[in-house]
Structures are given as structure tokens and as C-alpha cells.
Design a protein around this motif. Structure first.
Motif, PDB file in Angstrom:
ATOM      1  N   ALA A 127       0.814  -1.222   0.000  1.00  0.00           N
ATOM      2  CA  ALA A 127       0.000   0.000   0.000  1.00  0.00           C
ATOM      3  C   ALA A 127       0.843   1.265   0.000  1.00  0.00           C
ATOM      4  N   ALA A 128       2.164   1.111   0.081  1.00  0.00           N
ATOM      5  CA  ALA A 128       3.038   2.289   0.055  1.00  0.00           C
ATOM      6  C   ALA A 128       3.180   2.786  -1.379  1.00  0.00           C
ATOM      7  N   ARG A 129       2.084   3.315  -1.902  1.00  0.00           N
ATOM      8  CA  ARG A 129       2.030   3.850  -3.266  1.00  0.00           C
ATOM      9  C   ARG A 129       0.856   4.820  -3.329  1.00  0.00           C
ATOM     10  N   GLN A 130       0.826   5.609  -4.368  1.00  0.00           N
ATOM     11  CA  GLN A 130      -0.237   6.602  -4.506  1.00  0.00           C
ATOM     12  C   GLN A 130      -1.581   5.936  -4.841  1.00  0.00           C
ATOM     13  N   PRO A 131      -2.706   6.491  -4.345  1.00  0.00           N
ATOM     14  CA  PRO A 131      -4.005   6.057  -4.866  1.00  0.00           C
ATOM     15  C   PRO A 131      -4.019   6.224  -6.385  1.00  0.00           C
ATOM     16  N   PHE A 132      -4.789   5.428  -7.070  1.00  0.00           N
ATOM     17  CA  PHE A 132      -4.804   5.523  -8.527  1.00  0.00           C
ATOM     18  C   PHE A 132      -6.220   5.335  -9.053  1.00  0.00           C
ATOM     19  N   THR A 133      -6.403   5.799 -10.263  1.00  0.00           N
ATOM     20  CA  THR A 133      -7.703   5.698 -10.926  1.00  0.00           C
ATOM     21  C   THR A 133      -7.584   4.770 -12.123  1.00  0.00           C
ATOM     22  N   ALA A 134      -8.425   3.759 -12.133  1.00  0.00           N
ATOM     23  CA  ALA A 134      -8.498   2.843 -13.268  1.00  0.00           C
ATOM     24  C   ALA A 134      -9.725   3.197 -14.109  1.00  0.00           C
ATOM     25  N   GLN A 135      -9.950   2.429 -15.141  1.00  0.00           N
ATOM     26  CA  GLN A 135     -11.062   2.698 -16.044  1.00  0.00           C
ATOM     27  C   GLN A 135     -11.918   1.441 -16.191  1.00  0.00           C
ATOM     28  N   LEU A 136     -13.232   1.582 -15.975  1.00  0.00           N
ATOM     29  CA  LEU A 136     -14.133   0.500 -16.344  1.00  0.00           C
ATOM     30  C   LEU A 136     -14.177   0.443 -17.865  1.00  0.00           C
ATOM     31  N   ALA A 137     -13.860  -0.699 -18.417  1.00  0.00           N
ATOM     32  CA  ALA A 137     -13.676  -0.794 -19.865  1.00  0.00           C
ATOM     33  C   ALA A 137     -14.728  -1.665 -20.528  1.00  0.00           C
ATOM     34  N   GLY A 138     -15.895  -1.815 -19.896  1.00  0.00           N
ATOM     35  CA  GLY A 138     -16.958  -2.567 -20.522  1.00  0.00           C
ATOM     36  C   GLY A 138     -17.239  -3.882 -19.811  1.00  0.00           C
ATOM     37  N   LEU A 139     -18.183  -4.647 -20.368  1.00  0.00           N
ATOM     38  CA  LEU A 139     -18.592  -5.933 -19.795  1.00  0.00           C
ATOM     39  C   LEU A 139     -17.844  -7.088 -20.466  1.00  0.00           C
ATOM     40  N   GLY A 140     -17.672  -8.150 -19.690  1.00  0.00           N
ATOM     41  CA  GLY A 140     -17.130  -9.379 -20.239  1.00  0.00           C
ATOM     42  C   GLY A 140     -17.900 -10.564 -19.654  1.00  0.00           C
ATOM     43  N   ARG A 141     -17.801 -11.738 -20.312  1.00  0.00           N
ATOM     44  CA  ARG A 141     -18.454 -12.933 -19.801  1.00  0.00           C
ATOM     45  C   ARG A 141     -17.463 -14.084 -19.897  1.00  0.00           C
ATOM     46  N   VAL A 185     -11.620  -4.035 -15.981  1.00  0.00           N
ATOM     47  CA  VAL A 185     -10.956  -2.885 -15.353  1.00  0.00           C
ATOM     48  C   VAL A 185      -9.571  -2.755 -15.964  1.00  0.00           C
ATOM     49  N   ASP A 186      -9.222  -1.538 -16.366  1.00  0.00           N
ATOM     50  CA  ASP A 186      -7.956  -1.319 -17.064  1.00  0.00           C
ATOM     51  C   ASP A 186      -7.167  -0.198 -16.398  1.00  0.00           C
ATOM     52  N   SER A 187      -5.895  -0.463 -16.119  1.00  0.00           N
ATOM     53  CA  SER A 187      -5.015   0.572 -15.583  1.00  0.00           C
ATOM     54  C   SER A 187      -3.580   0.065 -15.562  1.00  0.00           C
ATOM     55  N   PRO A 188      -2.623   0.846 -16.062  1.00  0.00           N
ATOM     56  CA  PRO A 188      -1.210   0.454 -15.930  1.00  0.00           C
ATOM     57  C   PRO A 188      -0.803   0.315 -14.462  1.00  0.00           C
ATOM     58  N   ALA A 189      -1.373   1.183 -13.597  1.00  0.00           N
ATOM     59  CA  ALA A 189      -1.041   1.106 -12.175  1.00  0.00           C
ATOM     60  C   ALA A 189      -1.499  -0.223 -11.580  1.00  0.00           C
ATOM     61  N   LEU A 190      -2.605  -0.762 -12.081  1.00  0.00           N
ATOM     62  CA  LEU A 190      -3.098  -2.049 -11.601  1.00  0.00           C
ATOM     63  C   LEU A 190      -2.164  -3.181 -12.042  1.00  0.00           C
ATOM     64  N   GLU A 191      -1.651  -3.074 -13.238  1.00  0.00           N
ATOM     65  CA  GLU A 191      -0.688  -4.072 -13.706  1.00  0.00           C
ATOM     66  C   GLU A 191       0.581  -4.032 -12.853  1.00  0.00           C
ATOM     67  N   ASP A 192       1.036  -2.813 -12.527  1.00  0.00           N
ATOM     68  CA  ASP A 192       2.221  -2.673 -11.676  1.00  0.00           C
ATOM     69  C   ASP A 192       1.961  -3.278 -10.294  1.00  0.00           C
ATOM     70  N   LEU A 193       0.758  -3.021  -9.763  1.00  0.00           N
ATOM     71  CA  LEU A 193       0.416  -3.554  -8.448  1.00  0.00           C
ATOM     72  C   LEU A 193       0.397  -5.083  -8.477  1.00  0.00           C
ATOM     73  N   ARG A 194      -0.159  -5.661  -9.496  1.00  0.00           N
ATOM     74  CA  ARG A 194      -0.205  -7.118  -9.625  1.00  0.00           C
ATOM     75  C   ARG A 194       1.214  -7.700  -9.646  1.00  0.00           C
ATOM     76  N   ARG A 195       2.095  -7.097 -10.425  1.00  0.00           N
ATOM     77  CA  ARG A 195       3.481  -7.591 -10.513  1.00  0.00           C
ATOM     78  C   ARG A 195       4.173  -7.487  -9.150  1.00  0.00           C
ATOM     79  N   ASP A 196       4.030  -6.325  -8.497  1.00  0.00           N
ATOM     80  CA  ASP A 196       4.678  -6.136  -7.194  1.00  0.00           C
ATOM     81  C   ASP A 196       4.109  -7.103  -6.156  1.00  0.00           C
ATOM     82  N   THR A 197       2.801  -7.353  -6.243  1.00  0.00           N
ATOM     83  CA  THR A 197       2.171  -8.270  -5.291  1.00  0.00           C
ATOM     84  C   THR A 197       2.752  -9.679  -5.421  1.00  0.00           C
ATOM     85  N   LEU A 198       2.886 -10.142  -6.625  1.00  0.00           N
ATOM     86  CA  LEU A 198       3.457 -11.483  -6.836  1.00  0.00           C
ATOM     87  C   LEU A 198       4.886 -11.548  -6.312  1.00  0.00           C
TER      88      LEU A 198
END
Length: 483
Positions: free
Chosen positions: A61-75, A88-101
Motif C-alpha cells: 500500500a506504500a504507493r499513490q491512490p490511482f484511478t483505473a477505467q471501467l472498460a466494458g462488460l465481459g463474460r 478494469v484497465d489501468s497500468p497502475a493495476l498491472e504494476d500492483l499485480r506484478r509487485d504483489t506477486l
């Protein structure tokens, strides 16, 4: 439409704002409070230590809050149930996923890897042949401000915050406190901006010193504008008091009677002529104030207001120069007293007061003329017209307040300019108040800095303008003003 039970699982996740979750939730689907974006699903909670999971979330959580984008529906298909999801789309979310792993791996916590990663919020589980309850969702931003560790039914949220944020906020507050200035909306906005800059430049060894300087500067500006407003309020009250002393209901009644007689109250009057005559009657009455004994007291009050404006402008100029020189503070009261005393023998202040008095009377006359004309057109009787005129003249008297504000602001700019000239300054800057009330003309004037004295736009550029002249000057002549 039954949903699988994951209450015995654990994960690192992001939860959307409640209002957005309520908007996305559908009947028979996941509850609004359960909508989330899974960053990493770790399987059964029994296999993962809850404290370790919460420590991982706190570290990430030692990072800035970020804004992602709802990019439509999927099934998602292929299982016993289909899953309707909001993508949900965001480069910051991709970075968070990588750091989390990475962090989970370092702590020896295994992440199941049966599937790739597609960021989404599950909305509803459906039978394969079941129609979706939603056809589409509009693209819109979704702000994430906390990272959650979910361990079974326990959820712990850790706010997202860059480690530099609290340190920078404290540094700014330290600078602001050194200035002695008030806490204003401008200062609060400047603090958020300074913190954002500091977090972006966290590796710069001088960033906290710069943040302290920004806090001190904003505090100084807040104090400068506060003092200006206090001086204007003080002198505006006195000018209004002297103005009201001159206004007599009897004189208003005589003026109304003459106007009604001249127009002929029982005859239809051309609206254009009515307004001309009403304005003439208002001007005649108000110009007669100059013959009253109390008029000199009004002139003195306005002269004192102009003197205070000039003195405050001189003090502002030195305060800005001191700040530019890195001096900690200014004894504003001593500085103002010295500057005001230097105004005592300035004869041109009386001429200025006379000119502003003329503007004030013309402004009030215009307002009074419109009030009388509107009242006559509306069919007001004699007493109602007198009441309307008296209320305008003895109430807030907006034209009086406008004139005092304009006169004192002009005087402050003239005072600053006079001080710079006396100190041999050749070039000056124009600095805006730096908030949402700054107009385009002021921004252009600031952008054109530096200006050669004599070529600069004459300040103020418009009513209620809060821009200032600024320049570097030697502080040797003002040593007793500096703390």
C-alpha cells in the motif's frame, strides 16, 4: 443464479467506492459490498497466515491512490457457471499485480497459477444458457484508495499512501508555521500540490527542503492577503459609517417629491426620459452632499483608507523580497506602522481621495437612479419610493464598498511600485493569487514577467484583483522590519 462460496478463501484485493459498487450490483448477483478487483487469489485461508497476508498488503500500500477505467462488460465461460464481469484497465493495476506477486514470493506465499490474469470485477454468476442482466456498462473512472487483505471472512483495508506523503505534508506544515500565516483554502490546495510534487521527486535529496520553502511561501501569501482584507474591512466600515452620517431621509423625500412633480405622476412617461430624469435627480441630491459639514469627515476616512492601502503595499513588497531572500519572517505591525507614518505628509493623497469620492458619488448615483426609475415603472407610491432609496443609501451601499476596495487595492499596488522605484529596481514580476479565482488577464500579466518598470500593466487589472508586483530589493533599509 447461485454464487460460489469463497468465504474460506484469501486474497489481496481492491474494492471500488460504495456508490460505484451499488451502481454495478444487479438483482441476484454479488452484493454491492462484495464487488472487488482481485489482485492475487491465494486459495484456502487455512493455508495462509492471516498476519503475514496483512503485512503484505501494508507493504504494497506504500504507493499513490490511482484511478483505473471501467472498460466494458465481459463474460467468462468454460466452467459450470459463466461469470459476468466489469473489465478494469489501468497500468497502475498491472504494476500492483506484478509487485504483489514479487512480495508474496519473497515471503514464501504461493499463488495458484491455473489462469492468466485479467483485471475485473465479478458482477454475477450465470448458467451457460442464461441471459445477462446487463447489456453494457458505460466507460467510467474508478478510484482505488486502499488495498485489502481478505482472509476468510476477515477483511483489513490499508489506505494507499506513498511513504513520502506524510513526511512531505509535515514538511509543508513546518514551512507554513514558520510564516505565521493563516490556514486558508489556497494553503490547503498548495499543500496537496506540494505533497504530490514531493512524492514524484522522492529520490531528490532536496525535495523536503523545497517543500518546507513552499509551505512558508504559501503561508506568507495567505498572511499577505489576510492583512489586505483586514485593512479593507476596517476602513470600509469607517467610510460607510461616515457616508451614512451624510444621508438624511428628509433630503431623500425632497428629492423624490421633486422627481415625481417634474415627471408628473398621473401622466404616462417615456421610459427613456424617466431614467434620465431619475439619474439627474439622484446626482443632484448626492452632489449636494459636498456642502454638508460631514463631507470632510468622509473625505478624511477615504484618504486614510488610501494611505493604509499604500502602506500595506509597501509592506507587501518588502515581505515578498524578504521571502525571496530566504528570510524567515517580517514584523508586519512595525513595518505597517513605519510605512503608514511615511504617508502622513503626502499631499497627493488628498487629491486621490477627492478623485475616488467623485467616483463613489457617481457610482451611488447610478444605483440610486436605477432604483428610482424601477420603482416608478413598477408604480410605487411616494413613501415606497422613499423607503427604497433610503434602503439603498443607508444599507450595504455596494457602490461605496466597491469604491473603497478598488481605491485601496490600487493604492497597495502604487505603494509597492513606489517602494521598488525608490530602491532602484528596474524590473518587476506580476504574481497572481494562484487559485481558482485568477482570471485570464492576470495569468497573462504573470506570464509576461519580468516587466520593465513603466512598461508593466497597471495594477489592479480588474475589480477585486489580488495580484501583486514582486521584485528583489536590498533589505538593508528595512532591517528593523525583519525578524
Amino acid at each position: 443464479m447461485g454464487s460460489p462460496d469463497y468465504s474460506d478463501g484469501c486474497m489481496i484485493a481492491l474494492y471500488p467506492p460504495p456508490e460505484l459498487a451499488a451502481q454495478l450490483a444487479v438483482e441476484g448477483g454479488l452484493p454491492a459490498e462484495g464487488l472487488h478487483v482481485t489482485v492475487a487469489y491465494l486459495g484456502p485461508a487455512a493455508g495462509v497466515d492471516g498476519d503475514a497476508l496483512r503485512e503484505v498488503a501494508a507493504e504494497l500500500a506504500a504507493r499513490q491512490p490511482f484511478t483505473a477505467q471501467l472498460a466494458g462488460l465481459g463474460r467468462f465461460t468454460g466452467g459450470t457457471k459463466d461469470v459476468l464481469v466489469a473489465l478494469v484497465d489501468s497500468p497502475a493495476l498491472e504494476d500492483l499485480r506484478r509487485d504483489t506477486l514479487d512480495v508474496l514470493y519473497e515471503r514464501g506465499i504461493q499463488v495458484p497459477r491455473e489462469h492468466g490474469y485479467t483485471a475485473h470485477m465479478s458482477i454475477s454468476y450465470l448458467d451457460p444458457d442464461e441471459a445477462a442482466p446487463l447489456d453494457r456498462i458505460d466507460a467510467q473512472p474508478v478510484e482505488f484508495t486502499a488495498l485489502s487483505a481478505v482472509h476468510g471472512t476477515d477483511r483489513a483495508d490499508t489506505p494507499l499512501a506513498h511513504p513520502m506523503e506524510s513526511v512531505a505534508r509535515e514538511a509543508f506544515a513546518t514551512g507554513w508555521a514558520l510564516s505565521g500565516g493563516p490556514m486558508t483554502d489556497r494553503v490547503r490546495t498548495a499543500c496537496e500540490t506540494a505533497v504530490s510534487i514531493a512524492t514524484e521527486a522522492a529520490d531528490d535529496p532536496d525535495v523536503l527542503r523545497a517543500t518546507i520553502d513552499l509551505g512558508r511561501l504559501e503561508g506568507m501569501w495567505a498572511l499577505l492577503f489576510q492583512r489586505r482584507e483586514e485593512q479593507q474591512s476596517l476602513h470600509m466600515a469607517e467610510v460607510r459609517r461616515q457616508w451614512r452620517e451624510l444621508i438624511s431621509r428628509d433630503d431623500i423625500t425632497v428629492m423624490v417629491d421633486r422627481l415625481r412633480h417634474q415627471l408628473g405622476v398621473t401622466e404616462a412617461v417615456d421610459p427613456g426620459r424617466l431614467r434620465v430624469e431619475a439619474l439627474a435627480a439622484a446626482k443632484a441630491m448626492l452632489r449636494a452632499l459636498a456642502d454638508l459639514s460631514g463631507f470632510s469627515a468622509l473625505r478624511i476616512a477615504l484618504r486614510n483608507a488610501i494611505a493604509a492601502g499604500r502602506a500595506e503595499g509597501m509592506v507587501n513588497a518588502v515581505a515578498i523580497a524578504a521571502e525571496r531572500a530566504g528570510k524567515v519572517g517580517l514584523d508586519w505591525n512595525i513595518a505597517f506602522k513605519d510605512a503608514y507614518q511615511s504617508m502622513e505628509r503626502l499631499e497627493d493623497l488628498w487629491a486621490d481621495a477627492g478623485g475616488w469620492l467623485g467616483r463613489m458619488i457617481d457610482g451611488v448615483a447610478g444605483d440610486l437612479g436605477r432604483t428610482l426609475a424601477d420603482g416608478l415603472e413598477a408604480g410605487l407610491d411616494r413613501d415606497a419610493l422613499v423607503d427604497a432609496a433610503a434602503e439603498l443609501l443607508t444599507g450595504d451601499a455596494e457602490a461605496v464598498a466597491f469604491t473603497v476596495d478598488w481605491a485601496m487595492t490600487t493604492a497597495a499596488d502604487e505603494g509597492a511600485l513606489a517602494l521598488y522605484r525608490s530602491e532602484g529596481v528596474l524590473q518587476i514580476d506580476i504574481i497572481t493569487a494562484g487559485d481558482g479565482r485568477v482570471c485570464g488577464a492576470c495569468i497573462d500579466a504573470e506570464s509576461g514577467s519580468p516587466w520593465h518598470i513603466g512598461d508593466q500593466p497597471r495594477m489592479p487589472l480588474h475589480p477585486h484583483c489580488r495580484c501583486c508586483y514582486a521584485a528583489d530589493v536590498s533589505l538593508a533599509h528595512f532591517a528593523n522590519w525583519i525578524l
